[in-house]
Design a protein around this motif. Structure first.
Motif, short mmCIF file in Angstrom:
data_model
loop_
_atom_site.label_atom_id
_atom_site.label_comp_id
_atom_site.label_asym_id
_atom_site.label_seq_id
_atom_site.Cartn_x
_atom_site.Cartn_y
_atom_site.Cartn_z
N LEU A 40 -8.39 17.26 -6.21
CA LEU A 40 -8.18 16.38 -5.06
C LEU A 40 -7.04 16.86 -4.17
O LEU A 40 -7.03 16.62 -2.96
CB LEU A 40 -7.89 14.95 -5.54
N LEU A 41 -6.07 17.55 -4.77
CA LEU A 41 -4.87 17.95 -4.04
C LEU A 41 -4.90 19.38 -3.51
O LEU A 41 -3.95 19.83 -2.87
CB LEU A 41 -3.64 17.78 -4.93
N TYR A 84 -3.06 3.31 -14.01
CA TYR A 84 -4.06 3.81 -14.95
C TYR A 84 -4.71 5.07 -14.36
O TYR A 84 -4.76 5.22 -13.13
CB TYR A 84 -5.11 2.75 -15.23
N PRO A 85 -5.21 5.98 -15.22
CA PRO A 85 -5.74 7.26 -14.73
C PRO A 85 -6.70 7.17 -13.55
O PRO A 85 -6.53 7.89 -12.55
CB PRO A 85 -6.43 7.84 -15.98
N SER A 86 -7.70 6.30 -13.63
CA SER A 86 -8.68 6.20 -12.54
C SER A 86 -8.02 5.72 -11.25
O SER A 86 -8.38 6.16 -10.15
CB SER A 86 -9.82 5.26 -12.93
N LEU A 87 -7.03 4.84 -11.37
CA LEU A 87 -6.33 4.34 -10.19
C LEU A 87 -5.40 5.40 -9.60
O LEU A 87 -5.20 5.44 -8.39
CB LEU A 87 -5.53 3.08 -10.54
N ILE A 92 -4.48 9.08 -5.09
CA ILE A 92 -4.35 10.44 -4.57
C ILE A 92 -5.42 10.71 -3.52
O ILE A 92 -5.16 11.27 -2.46
CB ILE A 92 -4.44 11.47 -5.71
N LYS A 93 -6.63 10.27 -3.82
CA LYS A 93 -7.77 10.52 -2.93
C LYS A 93 -7.59 9.84 -1.58
O LYS A 93 -7.99 10.38 -0.54
CB LYS A 93 -9.05 10.04 -3.60
N ASN A 94 -6.98 8.66 -1.59
CA ASN A 94 -6.93 7.84 -0.38
C ASN A 94 -5.60 7.86 0.36
O ASN A 94 -5.39 7.06 1.28
CB ASN A 94 -7.29 6.39 -0.75
N HIS A 95 -4.69 8.77 -0.02
CA HIS A 95 -3.39 8.82 0.64
C HIS A 95 -3.01 10.25 1.00
O HIS A 95 -3.41 11.20 0.33
CB HIS A 95 -2.31 8.21 -0.25
N ASP A 116 0.82 -1.21 0.00
CA ASP A 116 0.00 0.00 0.00
C ASP A 116 0.86 1.27 0.00
O ASP A 116 0.62 2.19 -0.77
CB ASP A 116 -0.94 0.01 1.21
N GLY A 117 1.84 1.33 0.85
CA GLY A 117 2.76 2.47 0.87
C GLY A 117 2.27 3.69 1.63
O GLY A 117 2.83 4.77 1.49
N ARG A 118 1.26 3.50 2.45
CA ARG A 118 0.65 4.65 3.13
C ARG A 118 1.66 5.43 3.98
O ARG A 118 1.66 6.65 3.99
CB ARG A 118 -0.51 4.16 4.00
#
Length: 203
Positions: free
Chosen positions: A103-104, A67-70, A75-78, A51-53
């Motif tokens: 998002l940022l 991929y773009p959506s990923l 970005i959204k979840n970290h 995960d790399g959190r």
């Protein structure tokens, strides 16, 4: 500099291989633990994470090769280190970049979007190679919220990886060029491959 590469496929794997020996502290994030183990055994990453959190919070640069959506989901979840740079390698920029910047906002990081014009016909870390970057082109996307210093730093950074020509352009200019030089030829090639019989004119 502490650098984390997210997604060690053929592009992300090529990044960590090109970064080897350049004096950076490089980490990898991938869902495939075997890939992480191989990259570590190769000496391309110091450590790997599924995960790399936690390592993302310490990284001066995060290169997201998904991929773009990923990329947007990641970005959204970290949470990222304040003052750090985030970059990507996706092939479509305008809509994607608008969502990423949204998002940022208020997170005190700088997103410098990029597109390495290099790759291979096969997928996965096993096919990654630093040689694919040598003499290749790289497109940096300059957004109105990017600082000149961050763009200049990224230009030097990718040049150090072996890219010969680094072009700086707007998201709209990138998408217009890529649609004709990459996506249209790909669509034509797929239509030819999918033809029932080669004697038919599929042009």
């Amino acid at each position: 500099m502490i650098i984390t590469v997210v997604g060690l496929g053929v592009v992300g794997g090529s990044f960590v291989k090109a970064l080897k020996g350049q004096g950076h502290e490089v980490y990898g994030v991938d869902v495939d633990e075997e890939t992480l183990a191989r990259a570590k055994a190769d000496g391309c990453i110091k450590e790997g994470f599924v995960d790399g959190r936690e390592i993302i919070k310490k990284s001066d640069m995060t290169i997201i090769c998904l991929y773009p959506s990923l990329v947007l989901d990641y970005i959204k979840n970290h949470e990222f280190k304040k003052g750090s740079i985030i970059t990507d390698a996706v092939g479509v920029k305008t809509h994607f970049l608008n969502e990423a910047m949204d998002l940022l906002k208020d997170k005190d990081v700088e997103f410098v979007s990029g597109h390495p014009m290099a790759g291979r016909e096969n997928k996965g870390y096993l096919y990654a190679s630093k040689e694919v970057f040598q003499g290749a082109n790289y497109i940096l996307i300059q957004h109105e919220e990017n600082s000149k210093s961050a763009i200049a730093m990224m230009e030097q950074f990718v040049s150090n990886l072996g890219f010969h020509s680094v072009k700086i352009m707007s998201p709209q200019a990138h998408d217009e060029i890529i649609s004709f030089t990459s996506q249209l030829p790909h669509a034509i090639a797929v239509s030819l491959i999918d033809s029932d019989n080669q004697k038919y004119d599929t042009g």
